[in-house]
Each structure stands twice: as C-alpha cells, then as structure tokens.
Design a protein around this motif. Structure first.
Motif, PDB file in Angstrom:
ATOM      1  N   UNK A 179       0.860  -1.180   0.000  1.00  0.00           N
ATOM      2  CA  UNK A 179       0.000   0.000   0.000  1.00  0.00           C
ATOM      3  C   UNK A 179       0.901   1.236   0.000  1.00  0.00           C
ATOM      4  N   UNK A 180       0.664   2.158  -0.947  1.00  0.00           N
ATOM      5  CA  UNK A 180      -0.433   2.238  -1.895  1.00  0.00           C
ATOM      6  C   UNK A 180      -0.244   1.289  -3.087  1.00  0.00           C
ATOM      7  N   UNK A 181      -1.330   1.047  -3.855  1.00  0.00           N
ATOM      8  CA  UNK A 181      -1.225   0.159  -5.013  1.00  0.00           C
ATOM      9  C   UNK A 181      -0.394   0.781  -6.128  1.00  0.00           C
ATOM     10  N   UNK A 182       0.259  -0.065  -6.892  1.00  0.00           N
ATOM     11  CA  UNK A 182       1.128   0.408  -7.969  1.00  0.00           C
ATOM     12  C   UNK A 182       0.369   1.273  -8.970  1.00  0.00           C
ATOM     13  N   UNK A 195      -7.186   8.638   4.431  1.00  0.00           N
ATOM     14  CA  UNK A 195      -6.613   7.317   4.647  1.00  0.00           C
ATOM     15  C   UNK A 195      -7.700   6.298   4.360  1.00  0.00           C
ATOM     16  N   UNK A 196      -7.371   5.321   3.510  1.00  0.00           N
ATOM     17  CA  UNK A 196      -8.348   4.305   3.132  1.00  0.00           C
ATOM     18  C   UNK A 196      -7.763   2.921   3.384  1.00  0.00           C
ATOM     19  N   UNK A 197      -8.547   2.055   3.984  1.00  0.00           N
ATOM     20  CA  UNK A 197      -8.091   0.711   4.313  1.00  0.00           C
ATOM     21  C   UNK A 197      -8.517  -0.283   3.247  1.00  0.00           C
ATOM     22  N   UNK A 198      -8.008  -1.510   3.337  1.00  0.00           N
ATOM     23  CA  UNK A 198      -8.308  -2.541   2.344  1.00  0.00           C
ATOM     24  C   UNK A 198      -9.779  -2.911   2.328  1.00  0.00           C
ATOM     25  N   UNK A 199     -10.496  -2.682   3.436  1.00  0.00           N
ATOM     26  CA  UNK A 199     -11.924  -3.012   3.462  1.00  0.00           C
ATOM     27  C   UNK A 199     -12.798  -1.860   2.982  1.00  0.00           C
ATOM     28  N   UNK A 200     -12.175  -0.768   2.507  1.00  0.00           N
ATOM     29  CA  UNK A 200     -12.921   0.368   1.971  1.00  0.00           C
ATOM     30  C   UNK A 200     -13.234   1.451   2.975  1.00  0.00           C
ATOM     31  N   UNK A 216     -12.810  17.369   0.591  1.00  0.00           N
ATOM     32  CA  UNK A 216     -12.851  16.028   1.188  1.00  0.00           C
ATOM     33  C   UNK A 216     -13.561  15.055   0.251  1.00  0.00           C
ATOM     34  N   UNK A 217     -14.695  15.472  -0.304  1.00  0.00           N
ATOM     35  CA  UNK A 217     -15.443  14.598  -1.216  1.00  0.00           C
ATOM     36  C   UNK A 217     -14.613  14.240  -2.446  1.00  0.00           C
ATOM     37  N   UNK A 218     -13.910  15.243  -2.989  1.00  0.00           N
ATOM     38  CA  UNK A 218     -13.099  14.999  -4.185  1.00  0.00           C
ATOM     39  C   UNK A 218     -11.952  14.042  -3.877  1.00  0.00           C
ATOM     40  N   UNK A 219     -11.282  14.246  -2.741  1.00  0.00           N
ATOM     41  CA  UNK A 219     -10.166  13.377  -2.372  1.00  0.00           C
ATOM     42  C   UNK A 219     -10.637  11.943  -2.154  1.00  0.00           C
ATOM     43  N   UNK A 220     -11.789  11.782  -1.519  1.00  0.00           N
ATOM     44  CA  UNK A 220     -12.340  10.439  -1.304  1.00  0.00           C
ATOM     45  C   UNK A 220     -12.710   9.779  -2.626  1.00  0.00           C
ATOM     46  N   UNK A 221     -13.246  10.560  -3.559  1.00  0.00           N
ATOM     47  CA  UNK A 221     -13.570  10.038  -4.889  1.00  0.00           C
ATOM     48  C   UNK A 221     -12.322   9.525  -5.589  1.00  0.00           C
ATOM     49  N   UNK A 222     -11.247  10.304  -5.536  1.00  0.00           N
ATOM     50  CA  UNK A 222      -9.986   9.925  -6.178  1.00  0.00           C
ATOM     51  C   UNK A 222      -9.443   8.644  -5.545  1.00  0.00           C
ATOM     52  N   UNK A 223      -9.542   8.539  -4.229  1.00  0.00           N
ATOM     53  CA  UNK A 223      -9.042   7.345  -3.543  1.00  0.00           C
ATOM     54  C   UNK A 223      -9.854   6.108  -3.922  1.00  0.00           C
ATOM     55  N   UNK A 226      -9.278   2.068  -5.883  1.00  0.00           N
ATOM     56  CA  UNK A 226      -9.321   1.132  -4.752  1.00  0.00           C
ATOM     57  C   UNK A 226      -8.082   1.322  -3.890  1.00  0.00           C
ATOM     58  N   UNK A 227      -7.820   2.573  -3.606  1.00  0.00           N
ATOM     59  CA  UNK A 227      -6.605   2.990  -2.914  1.00  0.00           C
ATOM     60  C   UNK A 227      -6.556   2.407  -1.510  1.00  0.00           C
ATOM     61  N   UNK A 228      -5.363   2.004  -1.094  1.00  0.00           N
ATOM     62  CA  UNK A 228      -5.113   1.634   0.295  1.00  0.00           C
ATOM     63  C   UNK A 228      -3.891   2.420   0.741  1.00  0.00           C
ATOM     64  N   UNK A 229      -4.021   3.141   1.850  1.00  0.00           N
ATOM     65  CA  UNK A 229      -2.911   3.937   2.351  1.00  0.00           C
ATOM     66  C   UNK A 229      -3.335   5.365   2.608  1.00  0.00           C
TER      67      UNK A 229
END
Length: 416
Positions: free
Chosen positions: A120-123, A220-225, A261-268, A272-275
């Motif tokens: 994490x983060x994914x390639x 910050x986003x975890x593997x479970x979303x 915040x909404x935009x950053x969460x959308x991008x993550x 399927x971002x983790x990290x």
C-alpha cells in the motif's frame, strides 16, 4: 515472530517472488510484533518508521543511501536501488507488508512486491501520480475538476495548442516537484522556447487560473474500503515549495472543505486505494475548487498532525498498511506548520552555501507550543527540506502570534 492471519511465516522465506498475486485483505491484519517495510529512506520514511516502532512493529527500509534518515533509525536497512531484484526479494522475505515514502519509486517494483506481500499504496495509483497527464485525465474521468490543460509530447501537439490556455504553466509530466520542472508561459509565442528549456520531454501545459489560495486534504483508506480524513489544510508556497500550513478554526469555508474532502475520497475510491493519500487543490477567486495534484503518501502539509491531532498521518499510514481499524482523527489544537529549508543554515550573502551555521533553536524552543522536528540529514543545502516546526495553542490567535515570532527569529517570511 507471530503468524499473521491467513499467511504463515513459512511462506515469507520460501514463497517465489513472482508467484500469483496475494490477496491483501486475506493477509491482514499484521499485528504489532510484525514487520513493516518501506521503499525510500527520506524524512517521510523516517517518520513512518518512528510511528511504526511506537506501535510495536519492526521496520525495514530499502534505500541506496547509507546515511538516509529512515535507514539510520530502522531495525534493518537494505542498501540497494529500488529496482534491484535481489533486494526486493530480500525486502519481501523480511516484511509482512510494504509501503513507499515517495511517489517516484518505480511502480513496477511495487507491482512485483504486491505479488507476494500486501503493498500500500497500489502500484496503479503510484503510476498515475508519477505522470501529470495521467493524473489530470484520472481527475477529469472521475468528475473532479482540474485546470484546463494540454499534453505536449511532440512538435505537432505543441503547434495545436490553442490560445485559451495562456497565460499558462508548462510542467514536465514526470519528476517535477517543489517548483522544479516547470516554466511560466505568458503567450503562445513563448511556448516552443519553454518546451526546449525543459528538454522537450513530455509536458503538460496548464492554464493559469485566478487563485485565491491553495489547500490540501489527507485521506486514509483501508483494504476493506473504510476511509477517514484529516482536516483540510490551508497552504502557502514560496518559490514553488510549501512554506506554511495553517489548520485554524474558520480558516477554510465549510463548503469548500466539504468539496475538497469529497473529491479526495472520490480519487481514492477510483483506484481502490489503500494507504494515505494527499490531494492538493486550488481555490479560485470565484470560489471554485480545482484539483492540482495528488501524492500517494503522507505529505509535508500534513506534518502538523503529529502535534495537533490524536492520530498523525503516519499513524494512519501504519494502520492502513497493517490492516488495523481506522478511526477518524481528531484535531485537538489549532496549528501552524513552518517548513525548514537548508537556506536557514546560511547567511543571505553566502550564495554558494559554503559556511553553514546552526539556526537559533534555543530561542524558538523557549516559546510555548513550539515543536521542532529535524530529519537528521547530514548536510544542509539551499532548498533542501531539513525539518519543520509545528506550533500549537489553545486559541488560533496565539498560534499565529507564536508562529510569526518563530518566523522572525529564524528569518522566515511571516506573510501568513
């Protein structure tokens, strides 16, 4: 060493490096007592290592520099290039999960590691962040506004640029940071010379927009979303380098903060971002918000969280990597972060930076609410990030007054 859920430690020493990709969710959590690895040995890696060790983890750093800040404080330092296949195997066998401290680590190395360890983060997210053109396409595709732009990757593309993008800023698509790799372009007639100045590498031309201020948000986003975020940060740059971050009550309008915040969460979510992910934004004079760029890692603008929040951005990086529960961070104190560049070590008339002198740390540490963070770099250079200062207090006015006093003592601009 304890066995992590779903992945026996015998696998760590015998698994082929290029075996089929593991399921990150199946391999988590990595509980304290496990080992976390990081590609990159700079200050962000150092602060990640400190947070991981405080939480009870062993750490391994892969970095070619024998005196890298993170390597010097880690349990193990693998001194090798980020593309060294044997070093990557060594890292994968030593660690339960692996992260990176900067976006210019080869995405191919992360992808190879991800075949045998949670990464994490994914390639894919790192790859997008490494290319400004791909980054802007990614933003636009997912409904996040960004500045009008054109990709300049050939003489034909340069000739086709229309007049509406001027005045603009020409930026290299890769490896530009902290104001490097970019040239202001006032009119179309100046574009060819600017492209030549940048070596005629692939570039992005962005329209220069009427800017009110800049801000950023760290999610910050975890593997479970699960996803959490720090408060939105207001940023001030000097010469393209972040100088000041303010996180004060009322510093950013609530609707602008919510949009960021909404935009950053959308991008993550889109990758399927983790990290930990930082997204920087421009707030225009008419109140519109446009995304500037993203950093798939902790960010300079989030350093205040070390002293002003109950969970820092590095604590969140540890939790997302290890698959530990995410809880929303709480800011308990108004804060300002001042960036410390190597220029502070030299007199204004020492243009070549030949005679370093230690700044007056004693004077600033005598002030209440001042937290000094130095990175342990062995040599000060002009423009090099050497540390930062977090200032906290009960009231915003007290934070501002103390921060301005610190700036005055150190000879920093106090235009905040």
């Amino acid at each position: 060493m304890p066995t992590r859920q779903g992945f026996a430690m015998t696998d760590r020493t015998h698994a082929p490096f290029l075996s089929p990709a593991v399921s990150s969710a199946a391999c988590l959590p990595v509980l304290p007592g496990g080992t976390l690895g990081v590609l990159g040995g700079g200050q962000l890696g150092q602060m990640f290592v400190h947070a991981a060790q405080a939480a009870g983890y062993r750490t391994v750093v892969l970095d070619p520099d024998a005196s890298s800040p993170a390597g010097l404080v880690s349990h193990q330092h693998i001194r090798a290039d980020y593309t060294d296949a044997s070093a990557l195997v060594q890292l994968s066998r030593a660690c339960d999960a692996i992260t990176t401290e900067f976006e210019n680590v080869p995405a191919t190395s992360l992808a190879a590691l991800a075949k045998v360890r949670p990464v994490a983060p994914p390639a894919v997210a790192v790859s997008i962040a490494q290319n400004r053109a791909a980054e802007k396409v990614h933003f636009s595709h997912h409904g996040v506004p960004c500045a009008p732009f054109a990709v300049i990757d050939s003489a034909d593309a340069l000739a086709k640029v229309g007049p509406t993008l001027f005045p603009g800023i020409l930026k290299t698509s890769r490896l530009g940071y902290d104001g490097k790799g970019q040239v202001s372009v006032a009119r179309k007639d100046d574009l060819a010379a600017a492209w030549e100045q940048l070596g005629q590498v692939d570039c992005v031309l962005e329209q220069r927009l009427p800017l009110d201020f800049e801000c950023s948000v760290i999610v910050a986003r975890s593997a479970d979303g699960s996803i959490v975020h720090l408060p939105v940060q207001r940023n001030l740059h000097h010469n393209g380098i972040l100088a000041v971050t303010e996180v004060l009550p009322g510093g950013i309008a609530a609707d602008v903060a919510e949009q960021a915040i909404d935009a950053a969460c959308t991008i993550a979510r889109a990758t399927e971002y983790v990290g930990v992910l930082c997204v920087e934004f421009f707030v225009l004079e008419d109140g519109r918000l446009v995304a500037n760029e993203m950093a798939p890692r902790p960010h300079n603008s989030g350093h205040y969280s070390q002293d002003a929040c109950d969970l820092s951005q590095f604590d969140l990086q540890v939790r997302t990597l290890a698959g530990l529960p995410l809880v929303p961070p709480r800011q308990h104190s108004p804060a300002i972060m001042l960036n410390l560049l190597g220029d502070l070590w030299f007199a204004p008339d020492d243009a070549q930076g030949t005679t370093p002198t230690t700044p007056n740390w004693g004077a600033i540490l005598a002030l209440p609410g001042v937290h000094l963070h130095l990175y342990g770099k062995t040599q000060a250079r002009r423009g090099r990030k050497m540390g930062h200062i977090n200032i906290t207090a009960r009231e915003a006015t007290q934070v501002l007054n103390t921060a301005r006093e610190v700036a005055q003592i150190l000879g920093l601009p106090a235009d905040f």
